[in-house]
Design a protein around this motif. Structure first.
Motif, short mmCIF file in Angstrom:
data_model
loop_
_atom_site.label_atom_id
_atom_site.label_comp_id
_atom_site.label_asym_id
_atom_site.label_seq_id
_atom_site.Cartn_x
_atom_site.Cartn_y
_atom_site.Cartn_z
N THR A 240 -9.14 -7.08 -0.97
CA THR A 240 -10.24 -6.58 -0.45
C THR A 240 -10.09 -6.84 0.65
N GLY A 241 -10.37 -6.22 1.81
CA GLY A 241 -10.50 -7.17 3.68
C GLY A 241 -9.59 -7.74 4.15
N ASP A 242 -8.39 -7.44 3.45
CA ASP A 242 -7.23 -7.22 3.98
C ASP A 242 -7.56 -6.46 5.14
N LEU A 243 -6.65 -7.08 6.25
CA LEU A 243 -6.05 -5.77 7.03
C LEU A 243 -5.29 -4.72 7.66
N ILE A 244 -5.36 -3.44 7.62
CA ILE A 244 -4.60 -3.00 7.66
C ILE A 244 -4.50 -1.54 8.95
#
Length: 296
Positions: A240-244
């Motif tokens: 969670t929090g990773d940019l996609i």
């Protein structure tokens, strides 16, 4: 892939300072350089490092259209070839270039092989990877397939759609994760239900950066929330929090090309081609049998 005159003269001198160097360009754009010399070299903007646990067997090359092939072998290490990157698929289909180089003067070099990584076999502490030459592509089927749906890939040169245009993509942080295959978001703005279905999910940050997944389902939920599911889970950890980045999908129908992308002039299908049911059509007493076309 001929030899430059300077390198020919060096080889003819009888006392040579020759080594091999090879560069691997991964699917995520990372370039790694290796050499069997005992010192590092640099050319074409690539650092070729010694003692990095990778070497290549002798090239097998031939005339004609036979597939040139060889094999790269090496050790798994945290500094160069990591097991996690192999398992994540970052080396699948990676481009490989091999040079013969005069290490005393790296401007004297010749490109001896160019191709891609094939099957990778991984052991407990080592790996081996097949190298496939450019001529292998000629062994595959080629030609145009006549079908109702579009044969282009959304965003490629034949399609012409620019997926960087606002409205065709969105970049945001992951909020919910289910088995690294389904992702939940509080909302995705004004994008319609199933807008990203059959599209792509690209990871822009975190441990899985550079990996790409194909969207299987894109569903609106109560309150405007969104659930995006991939066909296959990503083969690296995503948090969670990773940019996609989500890119719009296309079902290859003429209506979708016209309404969703305003790109009907580049449609690469044959929407009016008869279907399989027409092939099995036969005269019926209740229908007009006037000698005309049975497909109306």
């Amino acid at each position: 892939m001929g030899y430059p005159e300077e390198l020919k003269a060096h080889l003819a001198s009888g006392a040579t300072t020759i080594c091999r160097a090879w560069a691997v360009t991964r699917s995520d754009g990372v370039v790694l350089g290796f050499t069997d010399h005992d010192r590092a070299m640099r050319f074409d903007g690539i650092d070729f490092m010694p003692n990095t646990g990778m070497t290549a067997k002798a090239l097998v090359q031939s005339t004609g259209l036979a597939v040139d092939n060889t094999e790269a072998v090496g050790a798994l290490s945290s500094e160069a070839i990591r097991e996690a990157d192999i398992m994540a698929g970052r080396y699948d289909g990676a481009e490989v270039r091999v040079w013969q180089v005069n290490w005393a003067d790296v401007s004297q070099r010749a490109l001896r092989f160019r191709g891609h990584l094939g099957e990778i076999t991984r052991g407990e502490s080592a790996f081996s990877a097949e190298l496939r030459g450019l001529t292998e592509a000629l062994s595959g089927a080629a030609g145009t397939v006549y079908q109702a749906g579009c044969a282009a890939i959304l965003g490629d040169a034949r399609c012409g759609v620019d997926l960087k245009v606002p409205g065709y993509f969105v970049e945001l942080a992951v909020q919910e994760i289910d088995a690294e295959r389904a992702f939940g978001f509080a909302e995705l703005g004004s994008f319609a239900d199933r807008w990203f279905e059959k599209g792509r999910l690209r990871v822009l940050s975190g441990a899985a950066v550079g990996l790409v997944g194909v969207v299987k389902n894109d569903r609106l939920r109560e309150g405007g929330a969104r659930r995006v599911e991939l066909w296959q889970q990503l083969r690296a950890g995503i948090a969670t929090g990773d940019l996609i980045r989500l890119e719009a999908g296309c079902d290859r129908r003429l209506e979708t090309c016209r309404i969703k992308f305003s790109n009907v002039l580049n449609f690469r299908g044959f929407p009016h081609i008869p279907g399989e049911d027409w092939l099995s059509a036969y005269p019926r007493q209740a229908e007009a049998n006037d000698g005309g076309s049975m497909w109306r």
